[in-house]
Design an enzyme around this catalytic site. Structure first.
Site, PDB file in Angstrom:
ATOM      1  N   PHE A 116       0.837  -1.202   0.000  1.00  0.00           N
ATOM      2  CA  PHE A 116       0.000   0.000   0.000  1.00  0.00           C
ATOM      3  C   PHE A 116       0.866   1.242   0.000  1.00  0.00           C
ATOM      4  O   PHE A 116       1.741   1.417   0.851  1.00  0.00           O
ATOM      5  CB  PHE A 116      -0.909   0.017   1.236  1.00  0.00           C
ATOM      6  CG  PHE A 116      -1.810   1.220   1.322  1.00  0.00           C
ATOM      7  CD1 PHE A 116      -2.857   1.382   0.431  1.00  0.00           C
ATOM      8  CD2 PHE A 116      -1.609   2.184   2.301  1.00  0.00           C
ATOM      9  CE1 PHE A 116      -3.700   2.493   0.510  1.00  0.00           C
ATOM     10  CE2 PHE A 116      -2.442   3.288   2.390  1.00  0.00           C
ATOM     11  CZ  PHE A 116      -3.490   3.442   1.495  1.00  0.00           C
ATOM     12  N   GLY A 117       0.622   2.127  -0.983  1.00  0.00           N
ATOM     13  CA  GLY A 117       1.328   3.389  -1.067  1.00  0.00           C
ATOM     14  C   GLY A 117       0.422   4.547  -0.707  1.00  0.00           C
ATOM     15  O   GLY A 117      -0.708   4.628  -1.203  1.00  0.00           O
ATOM     16  N   TYR A 118       0.901   5.459   0.138  1.00  0.00           N
ATOM     17  CA  TYR A 118       0.103   6.620   0.537  1.00  0.00           C
ATOM     18  C   TYR A 118       0.895   7.920   0.389  1.00  0.00           C
ATOM     19  O   TYR A 118       0.394   8.993   0.704  1.00  0.00           O
ATOM     20  CB  TYR A 118      -0.368   6.462   1.990  1.00  0.00           C
ATOM     21  CG  TYR A 118       0.760   6.292   2.979  1.00  0.00           C
ATOM     22  CD1 TYR A 118       1.335   7.384   3.610  1.00  0.00           C
ATOM     23  CD2 TYR A 118       1.261   5.026   3.283  1.00  0.00           C
ATOM     24  CE1 TYR A 118       2.373   7.236   4.512  1.00  0.00           C
ATOM     25  CE2 TYR A 118       2.297   4.858   4.175  1.00  0.00           C
ATOM     26  CZ  TYR A 118       2.847   5.961   4.791  1.00  0.00           C
ATOM     27  OH  TYR A 118       3.887   5.805   5.680  1.00  0.00           O
ATOM     28  N   GLY A 119       2.139   7.806  -0.108  1.00  0.00           N
ATOM     29  CA  GLY A 119       2.970   8.981  -0.343  1.00  0.00           C
ATOM     30  C   GLY A 119       3.452   8.987  -1.782  1.00  0.00           C
ATOM     31  O   GLY A 119       2.652   8.908  -2.717  1.00  0.00           O
ATOM     32  N   SER A 120       4.761   9.030  -1.979  1.00  0.00           N
ATOM     33  CA  SER A 120       5.308   9.093  -3.332  1.00  0.00           C
ATOM     34  C   SER A 120       5.052   7.823  -4.135  1.00  0.00           C
ATOM     35  O   SER A 120       5.074   7.859  -5.367  1.00  0.00           O
ATOM     36  CB  SER A 120       6.812   9.379  -3.279  1.00  0.00           C
ATOM     37  OG  SER A 120       7.500   8.373  -2.566  1.00  0.00           O
ATOM     38  N   GLU A 136      12.445   2.682   1.283  1.00  0.00           N
ATOM     39  CA  GLU A 136      11.617   3.108   2.410  1.00  0.00           C
ATOM     40  C   GLU A 136      12.286   2.889   3.765  1.00  0.00           C
ATOM     41  O   GLU A 136      12.171   3.739   4.651  1.00  0.00           O
ATOM     42  CB  GLU A 136      10.278   2.356   2.379  1.00  0.00           C
ATOM     43  CG  GLU A 136       9.509   2.526   1.090  1.00  0.00           C
ATOM     44  CD  GLU A 136       9.092   3.967   0.840  1.00  0.00           C
ATOM     45  OE1 GLU A 136       8.853   4.700   1.812  1.00  0.00           O
ATOM     46  OE2 GLU A 136       9.008   4.362  -0.331  1.00  0.00           O
TER      47      GLU A 136
END
Length: 239
Positions: A12-16, A88
């Protein structure tokens, strides 16, 4: 309720990651995880800042009544996880945890890997006023580009691809940073790197896709959005 196969692995990506994954994946879809809010409380000295002047990037803060919209990627193989471990964790100071992802239309839910930074890491900057965060963002840049680009591309992704997403913290910072850019007569095209990114989103089929950085002019009318919703009291996620 439809579920994914047990052998599928999702991140799950929530930034870049929303606008620049940087790795090959099988498919991606938009949706949300529950119990968190997104905050620009993590410092960054390797991508969007320097040791002398750290940038600000997002992490997730525990908030039982909230949810965070983003983008889930079905990972192809261990190569992607190795890439993310370096990007990350090794460089960004994040830890991994597992949460449940929910598709926007409610027909799917499945576990996802999430990268979260906490106050225990060396790059943590923590909570401060939005005005201070906006100033830090407009003054910071690093090997991956200006901190302004990070903020505005994330905000644009939410406005364009997940218009129902409500994020007062993100969208207020967007407005504050735009105001500083205008007041200081900064060049937006330069801050954005005079580049664009391919975003492949197909929620109906399952193609093999790759997100690639491309050189292109910024899209017309890009980065022109704003939004407002009530704020909440928060506490850091315990890991």
């Amino acid at each position: 309720m439809d579920h994914t196969e047990r052998n599928e692995l999702w991140v799950f990506g929530y930034g870049s990651l929303c606008w620049y994954p940087g790795f090959s994946y099988i498919r991606s879809t938009t949706g949300y995880v529950k119990g968190f809010s997104r905050r620009f409380w993590q410092g960054n000295t390797t991508h969007r800042g320097t040791v002398e002047k750290p940038g600000r990037v997002v992490t997730l803060i525990e908030d039982k009544e909230a949810l965070v919209y983003g983008r889930a990627f079905q990972v192809r193989d261990s190569e992607a996880l190795s890439y993310l471990e370096n990007r990350e964790c090794a460089l960004g100071g994040y830890l991994t945890t597992i949460a449940t992802f929910y598709s926007r239309n409610g027909d799917k839910q499945f576990p996802v890997i999430i990268y979260i930074a906490t106050s225990k890491n060396e790059q943590w900057l923590g909570e401060t006023s939005l005005q201070t965060i906006a100033r830090q963002i407009t003054e910071s840049s690093g090997p991956s580009g200006h901190n302004v680009e990070y903020l505005l591309r994330l905000a644009e992704f939410m406005h364009r691809y997940i218009p129902e997403a409500h994020d007062e913290h993100l969208f207020t910072l967007e407005m504050l940073v735009r105001s500083r850019i205008k007041e200081d007569s900064m060049c937006l095209a330069t801050l954005m790197g005079n580049r664009d990114f391919v975003i492949d989103l197909d929620e109906d089929v399952e193609p093999t896709v790759r997100a690639e950085e491309v050189n292109a002019r910024p899209r017309e009318n890009s980065f022109q959005f704003s939004a407002r919703i009530p704020s909440k009291s928060l506490r850091c996620v315990k890991m």
